[in-house]
Scaffold this motif. Structure first.
Motif, PDB file in Angstrom:
ATOM      1  N   SER A 128      -4.635 -10.436  49.483  1.00  0.00           N
ATOM      2  CA  SER A 128      -4.611  -9.652  48.253  1.00  0.00           C
ATOM      3  C   SER A 128      -6.038  -9.344  47.798  1.00  0.00           C
ATOM      4  CB  SER A 128      -3.888 -10.431  47.158  1.00  0.00           C
ATOM      5  OG  SER A 128      -4.640 -11.583  46.800  1.00  0.00           O
ATOM      6  N   GLN A 129      -6.171  -8.435  46.855  1.00  0.00           N
ATOM      7  CA  GLN A 129      -7.483  -8.151  46.291  1.00  0.00           C
ATOM      8  C   GLN A 129      -8.043  -9.385  45.605  1.00  0.00           C
ATOM      9  OE1 GLN A 129      -9.313  -5.075  46.573  1.00  0.00           O
ATOM     10  NE2 GLN A 129     -10.855  -6.606  46.001  1.00  0.00           N
ATOM     11  N   ASP A 130      -7.177 -10.206  45.012  1.00  0.00           N
ATOM     12  CA  ASP A 130      -7.628 -11.435  44.355  1.00  0.00           C
ATOM     13  C   ASP A 130      -8.260 -12.388  45.366  1.00  0.00           C
ATOM     14  OD1 ASP A 130      -6.270 -11.319  41.445  1.00  0.00           O
ATOM     15  OD2 ASP A 130      -4.887 -10.507  42.941  1.00  0.00           O
ATOM     16  N   VAL A 131      -7.644 -12.517  46.540  1.00  0.00           N
ATOM     17  CA  VAL A 131      -8.202 -13.381  47.579  1.00  0.00           C
ATOM     18  C   VAL A 131      -9.521 -12.812  48.083  1.00  0.00           C
ATOM     19  CG1 VAL A 131      -7.868 -14.209  49.944  1.00  0.00           C
ATOM     20  CG2 VAL A 131      -6.007 -14.386  48.286  1.00  0.00           C
ATOM     21  N   LYS A 132      -9.584 -11.487  48.281  1.00  0.00           N
ATOM     22  CA  LYS A 132     -10.831 -10.860  48.720  1.00  0.00           C
ATOM     23  C   LYS A 132     -11.942 -11.118  47.702  1.00  0.00           C
ATOM     24  CE  LYS A 132     -13.499  -7.868  51.008  1.00  0.00           C
ATOM     25  NZ  LYS A 132     -14.561  -7.475  50.081  1.00  0.00           N
ATOM     26  N   ASN A 133     -11.624 -11.005  46.420  1.00  0.00           N
ATOM     27  CA  ASN A 133     -12.623 -11.280  45.379  1.00  0.00           C
ATOM     28  C   ASN A 133     -13.092 -12.723  45.446  1.00  0.00           C
ATOM     29  OD1 ASN A 133     -12.238  -8.650  44.523  1.00  0.00           O
ATOM     30  ND2 ASN A 133     -10.959  -9.203  42.772  1.00  0.00           N
ATOM     31  N   ALA A 134     -12.163 -13.637  45.695  1.00  0.00           N
ATOM     32  CA  ALA A 134     -12.512 -15.053  45.773  1.00  0.00           C
ATOM     33  C   ALA A 134     -13.418 -15.317  46.971  1.00  0.00           C
ATOM     34  CB  ALA A 134     -11.247 -15.906  45.860  1.00  0.00           C
ATOM     35  N   ILE A 135     -13.130 -14.674  48.098  1.00  0.00           N
ATOM     36  CA  ILE A 135     -13.961 -14.846  49.295  1.00  0.00           C
ATOM     37  C   ILE A 135     -15.362 -14.303  49.058  1.00  0.00           C
ATOM     38  CG2 ILE A 135     -14.276 -14.080  51.687  1.00  0.00           C
ATOM     39  CD1 ILE A 135     -11.237 -14.265  52.005  1.00  0.00           C
ATOM     40  N   ASP A 136     -15.456 -13.124  48.484  1.00  0.00           N
ATOM     41  CA  ASP A 136     -16.774 -12.546  48.194  1.00  0.00           C
ATOM     42  C   ASP A 136     -17.555 -13.433  47.234  1.00  0.00           C
ATOM     43  OD1 ASP A 136     -16.372 -10.364  49.827  1.00  0.00           O
ATOM     44  OD2 ASP A 136     -15.679  -9.054  48.207  1.00  0.00           O
ATOM     45  N   SER A 137     -16.876 -13.944  46.233  1.00  0.00           N
ATOM     46  CA  SER A 137     -17.527 -14.825  45.264  1.00  0.00           C
ATOM     47  C   SER A 137     -18.000 -16.109  45.929  1.00  0.00           C
ATOM     48  CB  SER A 137     -16.562 -15.145  44.122  1.00  0.00           C
ATOM     49  OG  SER A 137     -17.144 -16.041  43.205  1.00  0.00           O
ATOM     50  N   LEU A 138     -17.168 -16.670  46.783  1.00  0.00           N
ATOM     51  CA  LEU A 138     -17.525 -17.904  47.484  1.00  0.00           C
ATOM     52  C   LEU A 138     -18.770 -17.706  48.343  1.00  0.00           C
ATOM     53  CD1 LEU A 138     -16.680 -20.823  48.319  1.00  0.00           C
ATOM     54  CD2 LEU A 138     -15.296 -19.763  50.118  1.00  0.00           C
ATOM     55  N   PHE A 139     -18.774 -16.625  49.133  1.00  0.00           N
ATOM     56  CA  PHE A 139     -19.885 -16.407  50.057  1.00  0.00           C
ATOM     57  C   PHE A 139     -21.136 -15.871  49.369  1.00  0.00           C
ATOM     58  CE2 PHE A 139     -16.602 -16.475  53.449  1.00  0.00           C
ATOM     59  CZ  PHE A 139     -17.196 -17.450  54.246  1.00  0.00           C
ATOM     60  N   ALA A 140     -21.030 -15.541  48.110  1.00  0.00           N
ATOM     61  CA  ALA A 140     -22.239 -15.183  47.371  1.00  0.00           C
ATOM     62  C   ALA A 140     -23.157 -16.395  47.222  1.00  0.00           C
ATOM     63  CB  ALA A 140     -21.871 -14.634  45.993  1.00  0.00           C
ATOM     64  N   TYR A 141     -22.570 -17.591  47.323  1.00  0.00           N
ATOM     65  CA  TYR A 141     -23.344 -18.823  47.148  1.00  0.00           C
ATOM     66  C   TYR A 141     -23.268 -19.754  48.354  1.00  0.00           C
ATOM     67  CZ  TYR A 141     -23.278 -17.331  42.288  1.00  0.00           C
ATOM     68  OH  TYR A 141     -23.424 -16.604  41.127  1.00  0.00           O
ATOM     69  N   VAL A 142     -22.173 -19.726  49.072  1.00  0.00           N
ATOM     70  CA  VAL A 142     -21.943 -20.675  50.159  1.00  0.00           C
ATOM     71  C   VAL A 142     -21.987 -19.951  51.504  1.00  0.00           C
ATOM     72  CG1 VAL A 142     -20.299 -22.311  51.147  1.00  0.00           C
ATOM     73  CG2 VAL A 142     -20.518 -22.122  48.658  1.00  0.00           C
ATOM     74  N   ALA A 143     -22.834 -20.418  52.405  1.00  0.00           N
ATOM     75  CA  ALA A 143     -22.912 -19.886  53.768  1.00  0.00           C
ATOM     76  C   ALA A 143     -23.166 -18.383  53.810  1.00  0.00           C
ATOM     77  CB  ALA A 143     -21.641 -20.234  54.550  1.00  0.00           C
ATOM     78  N   LYS A 144     -23.940 -17.891  52.850  1.00  0.00           N
ATOM     79  CA  LYS A 144     -24.207 -16.454  52.783  1.00  0.00           C
ATOM     80  C   LYS A 144     -24.874 -15.946  54.049  1.00  0.00           C
ATOM     81  CE  LYS A 144     -26.387 -12.983  49.802  1.00  0.00           C
ATOM     82  NZ  LYS A 144     -27.142 -12.759  48.539  1.00  0.00           N
ATOM     83  N   LYS A 145     -25.777 -16.736  54.631  1.00  0.00           N
ATOM     84  CA  LYS A 145     -26.503 -16.297  55.824  1.00  0.00           C
ATOM     85  C   LYS A 145     -25.581 -16.143  57.030  1.00  0.00           C
ATOM     86  CE  LYS A 145     -27.953 -20.875  57.452  1.00  0.00           C
ATOM     87  NZ  LYS A 145     -29.118 -21.742  57.789  1.00  0.00           N
ATOM     88  N   HIS A 146     -24.425 -16.803  56.989  1.00  0.00           N
ATOM     89  CA  HIS A 146     -23.451 -16.639  58.068  1.00  0.00           C
ATOM     90  C   HIS A 146     -22.489 -15.491  57.789  1.00  0.00           C
ATOM     91  CE1 HIS A 146     -24.728 -20.358  59.986  1.00  0.00           C
ATOM     92  NE2 HIS A 146     -24.635 -20.969  58.818  1.00  0.00           N
ATOM     93  N   TYR A 147     -22.217 -15.238  56.532  1.00  0.00           N
ATOM     94  CA  TYR A 147     -21.255 -14.199  56.151  1.00  0.00           C
ATOM     95  C   TYR A 147     -21.825 -12.798  56.343  1.00  0.00           C
ATOM     96  CZ  TYR A 147     -17.712 -11.875  53.172  1.00  0.00           C
ATOM     97  OH  TYR A 147     -16.712 -11.078  52.685  1.00  0.00           O
ATOM     98  N   GLU A 148     -23.044 -12.597  55.900  1.00  0.00           N
ATOM     99  CA  GLU A 148     -23.621 -11.250  55.937  1.00  0.00           C
ATOM    100  C   GLU A 148     -23.673 -10.653  57.338  1.00  0.00           C
ATOM    101  OE1 GLU A 148     -24.222  -9.266  53.452  1.00  0.00           O
ATOM    102  OE2 GLU A 148     -23.607 -10.789  52.002  1.00  0.00           O
TER     103      GLU A 148
END
Length: 262
Positions: free
Chosen positions: A92-112
């Motif tokens: 869902s869009q809610d889950v996508k928002n949660a994932i984006d929010s999570l990776f804004a701080y956690v493991a960002k260098k792996h996500y990008e």
């Protein structure tokens, strides 16, 4: 080869197992049904001798921690252990928002570095999607908690698999899951354990109720997940006994790392 690999079978706060995550696979395709609650998912892949980078599709039912946080180790493996390839993430869009929010701080260098290869398919009620011979139909379970989806998967030979998400069967999507060849249904505890585990206030059900639901929709096979693990040593026997009293088809009661071929 067609099977379910149970990387985790536990509820939201398991002590003796991992949070629920199931890999459905055949020789053509696969999908990870929820990603569990954290980095132990990677260890479960290792113990199952399964490469996590082989995952082609991911379905995250909702953003509760025990269903979403395993996306972090998965993304790290995609970055460190594999070349970027397209992977679908159904949510869902809610889950996508949660994932984006999570990776804004956690493991960002792996996500990008892998973000562009992750195809987020934002779900709507009863939308369909086809991938390599499999057809997915997603449905909003209309949860009273966080927004949540379930899905029906039609394999290339027509086998119909229904995965109801984190809550028991509901009336409004009966037409979609009727006559399933395989029903994957949460079962928090035995019916006589309700006073101890209190499944209903948590929007969960019992083994008896799950078996009755399987009978109601005419399912051929029933598989449980998202279970308490205080009684892990007796789960297979006790859950099977209760289920057999309410469902006449094939029943599989898993523990972590079990495989069910069908």
């Amino acid at each position: 080869m067609r099977q379910l690999l149970f990387l985790g079978t536990g509820h939201g706060m398991p002590l003796n197992s991992s949070c629920s995550s199931i890999l459905l696979e055949d020789d053509r395709n696969n999908i990870l049904l929820d990603v569990g609650g954290g980095h132990d998912l990677l260890g479960q892949f290792h113990r199952a001798e399964k490469d996590p980078t082989s995952v082609k599709n991911i379905f995250i039912t909702h953003f509760d921690s025990d269903h979403i946080l395993g996306i972090v180790p998965l993304v790290r493996t995609f970055h460190r252990w594999a070349e970027p390839v397209k992977r679908n993430i159904f949510c869902s869009q809610d889950v996508k928002n949660a994932i984006d929010s999570l990776f804004a701080y956690v493991a960002k260098k792996h996500y990008e570095p892998v973000k562009s290869s992750l195809n987020f398919v934002i779900l709507k009620d009863k939308m369909t999607y086809e991938d390599n011979g499999w057809k997915f139909t997603f449905f909003d379970i209309k949860s009273d908690k966080s927004p949540q989806f379930g899905c029906v998967i039609a394999l290339t030979d027509g086998t119909k698999i229904s995965f109801l998400g984190d809550e028991p069967l509901r009336e409004h999507y009966l037409d979609l899951v009727k006559d399933s060849d395989l029903l994957i249904h949460e079962a928090f505890c035995l019916d006589n354990q309700q006073e101890h585990f209190k499944p209903h206030p948590k929007n969960h059900g019992t083994v008896k109720e799950a078996a009755q639901n399987a009978s109601r929709i005419g399912a051929k096979k029933l598989v449980f997940y998202h279970m308490e693990d205080e009684t892990l040593t007796t789960r297979k026997q006790k859950y099977l006994e209760e289920a057999k009293q309410n469902f006449k088809g094939e029943i599989f009661v898993p523990v972590d790392l079990d495989r069910f071929e069908f």
